[in-house]
Design a protein around this motif. Structure first.
Motif, PDB file in Angstrom:
ATOM      1  N   CYS A  41       0.840  -1.206   0.000  1.00 10.24           N
ATOM      2  CA  CYS A  41       0.000   0.000   0.000  1.00 10.24           C
ATOM      3  C   CYS A  41       0.874   1.256   0.000  1.00 10.24           C
ATOM      4  CB  CYS A  41      -0.919   0.002   1.217  1.00 10.24           C
ATOM      5  SG  CYS A  41      -2.192  -1.287   1.202  1.00 10.24           S
ATOM      6  N   GLY A  42       2.005   1.199   0.724  1.00  8.15           N
ATOM      7  CA  GLY A  42       2.921   2.339   0.762  1.00  8.15           C
ATOM      8  C   GLY A  42       3.500   2.652  -0.603  1.00  8.15           C
ATOM      9  N   ILE A  43       3.794   1.601  -1.395  1.00  8.13           N
ATOM     10  CA  ILE A  43       4.336   1.811  -2.736  1.00  8.13           C
ATOM     11  C   ILE A  43       3.315   2.504  -3.624  1.00  8.13           C
ATOM     12  CG2 ILE A  43       5.023   0.607  -4.854  1.00  8.13           C
ATOM     13  CD1 ILE A  43       6.454  -1.440  -3.037  1.00  8.13           C
ATOM     14  N   SER A 173      21.270  -1.471  -0.639  1.00  8.50           N
ATOM     15  CA  SER A 173      21.645  -2.160   0.594  1.00  8.50           C
ATOM     16  C   SER A 173      20.636  -3.204   1.018  1.00  8.50           C
ATOM     17  CB  SER A 173      21.835  -1.138   1.733  1.00  8.50           C
ATOM     18  OG  SER A 173      22.871  -0.237   1.416  1.00  8.50           O
ATOM     19  N   SER A 174      19.340  -2.894   0.895  1.00  5.32           N
ATOM     20  CA  SER A 174      18.341  -3.818   1.415  1.00  5.32           C
ATOM     21  C   SER A 174      16.953  -3.467   0.896  1.00  5.32           C
ATOM     22  CB  SER A 174      18.338  -3.766   2.954  1.00  5.32           C
ATOM     23  OG  SER A 174      17.228  -4.439   3.496  1.00  5.32           O
ATOM     24  N   VAL A 175      16.226  -4.488   0.468  1.00  9.97           N
ATOM     25  CA  VAL A 175      14.821  -4.291   0.092  1.00  9.97           C
ATOM     26  C   VAL A 175      14.026  -3.835   1.309  1.00  9.97           C
ATOM     27  CG1 VAL A 175      12.723  -5.465  -0.680  1.00  9.97           C
ATOM     28  CG2 VAL A 175      14.901  -5.958  -1.792  1.00  9.97           C
ATOM     29  N   ARG A 176      14.355  -4.417   2.456  1.00 10.60           N
ATOM     30  CA  ARG A 176      13.624  -4.062   3.682  1.00 10.60           C
ATOM     31  C   ARG A 176      13.832  -2.611   4.051  1.00 10.60           C
ATOM     32  NH1 ARG A 176      14.164  -8.462   8.084  1.00 10.60           N
ATOM     33  NH2 ARG A 176      12.916  -9.486   6.475  1.00 10.60           N
ATOM     34  N   TRP A 177      15.078  -2.131   3.934  1.00 13.29           N
ATOM     35  CA  TRP A 177      15.331  -0.717   4.227  1.00 13.29           C
ATOM     36  C   TRP A 177      14.529   0.175   3.294  1.00 13.29           C
ATOM     37  CZ3 TRP A 177      21.325   0.161   5.048  1.00 13.29           C
ATOM     38  CH2 TRP A 177      21.752  -0.615   6.147  1.00 13.29           C
ATOM     39  N   ALA A 178      14.540  -0.166   2.012  1.00 12.89           N
ATOM     40  CA  ALA A 178      13.836   0.653   1.024  1.00 12.89           C
ATOM     41  C   ALA A 178      12.340   0.703   1.311  1.00 12.89           C
ATOM     42  CB  ALA A 178      14.084   0.107  -0.380  1.00 12.89           C
ATOM     43  N   THR A 179      11.753  -0.439   1.656  1.00 10.96           N
ATOM     44  CA  THR A 179      10.308  -0.450   1.939  1.00 10.96           C
ATOM     45  C   THR A 179      10.001   0.256   3.250  1.00 10.96           C
ATOM     46  OG1 THR A 179      10.511  -2.673   2.929  1.00 10.96           O
ATOM     47  CG2 THR A 179       9.865  -2.547   0.611  1.00 10.96           C
ATOM     48  N   ARG A 180      10.920   0.198   4.211  1.00  6.46           N
ATOM     49  CA  ARG A 180      10.686   0.925   5.470  1.00  6.46           C
ATOM     50  C   ARG A 180      10.712   2.433   5.222  1.00  6.46           C
ATOM     51  NH1 ARG A 180       9.166  -3.186   6.308  1.00  6.46           N
ATOM     52  NH2 ARG A 180       9.605  -4.700   7.968  1.00  6.46           N
ATOM     53  N   VAL A 181      11.671   2.881   4.416  1.00 11.00           N
ATOM     54  CA  VAL A 181      11.711   4.312   4.058  1.00 11.00           C
ATOM     55  C   VAL A 181      10.404   4.711   3.385  1.00 11.00           C
ATOM     56  CG1 VAL A 181      12.803   5.993   2.512  1.00 11.00           C
ATOM     57  CG2 VAL A 181      14.225   4.474   3.885  1.00 11.00           C
ATOM     58  N   GLN A 182       9.932   3.860   2.460  1.00  9.21           N
ATOM     59  CA  GLN A 182       8.684   4.155   1.763  1.00  9.21           C
ATOM     60  C   GLN A 182       7.510   4.217   2.725  1.00  9.21           C
ATOM     61  OE1 GLN A 182       8.848   4.986  -1.305  1.00  9.21           O
ATOM     62  NE2 GLN A 182       6.687   5.290  -1.719  1.00  9.21           N
ATOM     63  N   ASP A 183       7.446   3.253   3.647  1.00 14.89           N
ATOM     64  CA  ASP A 183       6.348   3.224   4.628  1.00 14.89           C
ATOM     65  C   ASP A 183       6.345   4.486   5.483  1.00 14.89           C
ATOM     66  OD1 ASP A 183       5.823   0.722   3.650  1.00 14.89           O
ATOM     67  OD2 ASP A 183       6.647  -0.369   5.360  1.00 14.89           O
ATOM     68  N   ILE A 184       7.535   4.871   5.981  1.00 15.73           N
ATOM     69  CA  ILE A 184       7.634   6.021   6.893  1.00 15.73           C
ATOM     70  C   ILE A 184       7.240   7.313   6.189  1.00 15.73           C
ATOM     71  CG2 ILE A 184       9.265   7.453   8.188  1.00 15.73           C
ATOM     72  CD1 ILE A 184      10.798   4.798   8.792  1.00 15.73           C
ATOM     73  N   PHE A 185       7.759   7.518   4.984  1.00 13.54           N
ATOM     74  CA  PHE A 185       7.478   8.783   4.295  1.00 13.54           C
ATOM     75  C   PHE A 185       6.068   8.822   3.720  1.00 13.54           C
ATOM     76  CE2 PHE A 185      12.018   9.079   4.689  1.00 13.54           C
ATOM     77  CZ  PHE A 185      12.235  10.434   4.885  1.00 13.54           C
ATOM     78  N   THR A 186       5.513   7.666   3.379  1.00 15.78           N
ATOM     79  CA  THR A 186       4.101   7.646   2.968  1.00 15.78           C
ATOM     80  C   THR A 186       3.212   7.992   4.149  1.00 15.78           C
ATOM     81  OG1 THR A 186       4.520   5.984   1.258  1.00 15.78           O
ATOM     82  CG2 THR A 186       2.259   6.216   2.022  1.00 15.78           C
ATOM     83  N   ALA A 187       3.525   7.432   5.321  1.00 17.34           N
ATOM     84  CA  ALA A 187       2.754   7.769   6.529  1.00 17.34           C
ATOM     85  C   ALA A 187       2.868   9.261   6.829  1.00 17.34           C
ATOM     86  CB  ALA A 187       3.256   6.944   7.713  1.00 17.34           C
ATOM     87  N   GLY A 188       4.071   9.821   6.631  1.00 16.27           N
ATOM     88  CA  GLY A 188       4.264  11.253   6.889  1.00 16.27           C
ATOM     89  C   GLY A 188       3.419  12.130   5.990  1.00 16.27           C
ATOM     90  N   LYS A 189       3.387  11.804   4.689  1.00 16.06           N
ATOM     91  CA  LYS A 189       2.591  12.641   3.776  1.00 16.06           C
ATOM     92  C   LYS A 189       1.093  12.465   4.033  1.00 16.06           C
ATOM     93  CE  LYS A 189       4.404  10.691   0.117  1.00 16.06           C
ATOM     94  NZ  LYS A 189       4.781  10.454  -1.298  1.00 16.06           N
ATOM     95  N   LEU A 190       0.677  11.256   4.435  1.00 16.01           N
ATOM     96  CA  LEU A 190      -0.736  11.053   4.765  1.00 16.01           C
ATOM     97  C   LEU A 190      -1.123  11.815   6.023  1.00 16.01           C
ATOM     98  CD1 LEU A 190      -1.301   7.256   3.968  1.00 16.01           C
ATOM     99  CD2 LEU A 190      -2.191   9.230   2.714  1.00 16.01           C
ATOM    100  N   LEU A 191      -0.210  11.897   6.994  1.00 16.93           N
ATOM    101  CA  LEU A 191      -0.482  12.683   8.201  1.00 16.93           C
ATOM    102  C   LEU A 191      -0.604  14.167   7.864  1.00 16.93           C
ATOM    103  CD1 LEU A 191       1.874  10.937  10.810  1.00 16.93           C
ATOM    104  CD2 LEU A 191      -0.636  10.951  10.813  1.00 16.93           C
TER     105      LEU A 191
END
Length: 526
Positions: A41-43, A173-191
């Motif tokens: 959903c974040g993507i 470096s990591s798929v997990r890092w990339a998706t975490r960055v995406q999750d955090i910044f998507t949550a930020g823009k939604l807030l």
């Protein structure tokens, strides 16, 4: 598989050895399935919601001619986008390969059609879009340091380059890092958007809803014109761009048959809700004339209502664009990875790191092409030229769904929607396409010409089998050096992921790493 690729295999070691002795993805190097429902959903949300809704949602309003019509346009384009996403959901689980519409067009209409989709994406669409988003990020970061003037152009480009390099490193470096960055910044823009919507509700409770009353909402500030309203729909459709990006990473989804359609069904209505209610909130604080005059609508909105907390809005735009660059890098690299795996791009781009399981060559290629775009001054012009082509392939892909139903009616389809939905989407798509050709024939013609430059490239680079032996040897040498530099190998085939027989043949033909090198990397199980 082409004879040329088979010939190259005679001088190259087997990539199955390099990927773990020919084992499947359970025992060799392969892309990780690390994208769950939340990250999926974040993507989608993160790629659709960039800076536009904060900076310039006025493209729809100025052509709709009234607030009421503009809101209807946002709703209808959201519904049409949801229908298109529904069609892509069926295609995504029927042809469960990364690459999105490129993979679908290639499988349904053939190699040339798929290559042209890839060509325009590699040449212009992704490099220019990522460069523009990165420049928007740097502009909002540097603007507070230059309150009385514009930030220097070189400074903007340098900070944009730093942003791209940092996010490329994260994605490598990591798929997990990339998706975490995406999750955090998507949550930020939604807030941030939630704050705008809440402030709008507060304004309505105070009685500030003059432009929402029917008598005023449909009062035109310029004469209604069918052509302008069609242009408003076109602008609205572009604002929802990115809704198909999750299909580019299908092979990295956890349980894609469930999470791909579920993420689409959650994300598109959410984005439609946010777009509609953010625009409602804007007109509770600004008249249509004020909104059209503003170069950064959310910032003007914050200045009017947030007082000392007005700094939240420019920070929100910067964070939103930072997340947008990350999402675009993540998905575009998978498109290039898929294209290389099918033999439409250099095979090095289809290889992944032996330990991190990330497509490092594809990510570096994406970053380099975007950095080159930052050095040009014509990227905005290029976006105008190829925006029409990008939209053209949405319709071609959805039409492919209907073609596939008739060509392979018994094909297994975990999701099977009524054909009325692709027909509705195609009618709307044809209307906008014909109007685009009518209103801007030169721009559309140049876009088509740019796309067609890929035809000779396809026949020389892909279709031509018997290339000179010296050329093949040079390509193999460059691929070998690239593999050594990036520590990458061709991934093992995932038998459950819908990979074609052609993909297995390519695995045998495409990695110049020797068998001994492959044995050294056997233990690198992702």
């Amino acid at each position: 598989m082409t004879d040329g690729a088979r010939q190259r295999s005679s001088t190259a070691g087997s990539a199955k050895d390099a990927a773990g002795g020919g084992k499947d993805s359970g025992g060799g190097v392969a892309l990780k399935k690390e994208i769950g429902l939340v990250s999926a959903c974040g993507i989608i949300v993160g790629n659709i919601i960039g800076s536009g809704i904060f900076v310039s949602p006025k493209g729809v309003l100025e052509n709709a001619s009234s607030v009421g019509v503009a809101l209807f346009v946002w709703i209808i384009t959201g519904v049409i986008t949801a229908i298109g996403a529904l069609c892509y959901a069926e295609l995504g689980v029927t042809i469960p390969k990364s690459g999105g519409d490129y993979s679908y067009v290639k499988d349904i209409f053939g190699g040339l059609a798929g290559f042209l989709r890839l060509w325009i994406a590699v040449l212009v669409i992704y490099p220019t879009n990522q460069a523009v988003i990165a420049l928007t990020f740097s502009n909002y970061v540097l603007q507070p340091l230059f309150p009385t003037c514009f930030p220097p152009e070189n400074g903007l480009r340098l900070l944009a380059a730093v942003c791209l390099l940092l996010l490329t490193w994260v994605n490598c470096s990591s798929v997990r890092w990339a998706t975490r960055v995406q999750d955090i910044f998507t949550a930020g823009k939604l807030l941030a958007l939630a704050l705008i919507i809440i402030m709008g509700i507060v304004q309505i409770c105070k009685g500030e809803y003059y432009w929402l009353e029917p008598a005023n909402a449909f009062e035109p500030f310029q004469e209604y014109d069918v052509g302008l309203i069609a242009l408003a729909f076109l602008q609205g459709s572009f604002a929802y761009g990115g809704w198909n990006f999750l299909n580019y990473v299908t092979e990295e989804l956890v349980d894609p048959y469930v999470n791909l359609p579920r993420a689409i069904f959650i994300s598109i209505p959410l984005v439609t809700f946010v777009y509609v209610f953010a625009n409602i909130a804007y007109v509770t604080a600004m008249s249509p004339q004020e909104l059209l005059a503003s170069n950064a609508v959310a910032v003007t909105f914050g200045d009017k209502l947030l007082g000392v907390m007005a700094w939240i809005m420019p920070i929100s735009v910067a964070l939103s664009t930072f997340g947008g660059v990350n999402g675009s890098l993540f998905t575009s690299s998978r498109l290039f990875f898929a294209g290389a795996r099918e033999g439409h791009l250099p095979s090095l781009l289809a290889m992944i790191h032996v330990k991190r399981c990330t497509p490092i060559p594809a990510l570096l290629f994406t970053c380099l092409s975007t950095l080159l775009m930052l050095c040009t001054s014509d990227m905005y012009t290029l976006i105008n030229y190829v925006g029409f082509i990008n939209y053209l392939f949405y319709g071609v892909t959805v039409a492919g769904q209907i073609v596939l139903r008739y060509k392979q009616p018994d094909m297994h389809r975990p999701i099977k929607i009524s054909l009325i939905w692709p027909v509705i989407y195609l009618l709307f798509w044809a209307f906008l396409l014909i109007f685009s050709l009518y209103s801007e024939p030169v721009v559309c013609g140049i876009g088509l010409a740019i796309m067609l430059t890929g035809v000779p490239v396809y026949f020389l680079g892909v279709y031509w089998d018997n290339k000179p032996q010296c050329f093949d040897a040079f390509v193999d040498k460059m691929t070998y050096l690239g593999q050594k530099f990036c520590v990458v190998v061709y991934p093992a085939e995932d038998k459950s992921g819908g990979s074609s027989e052609e993909g297995e043949e390519m695995t045998e033909a495409r990695s110049p790493l020797s068998k001994e090198d492959g044995e050294n990397h056997k233990s690198a199980d992702c």
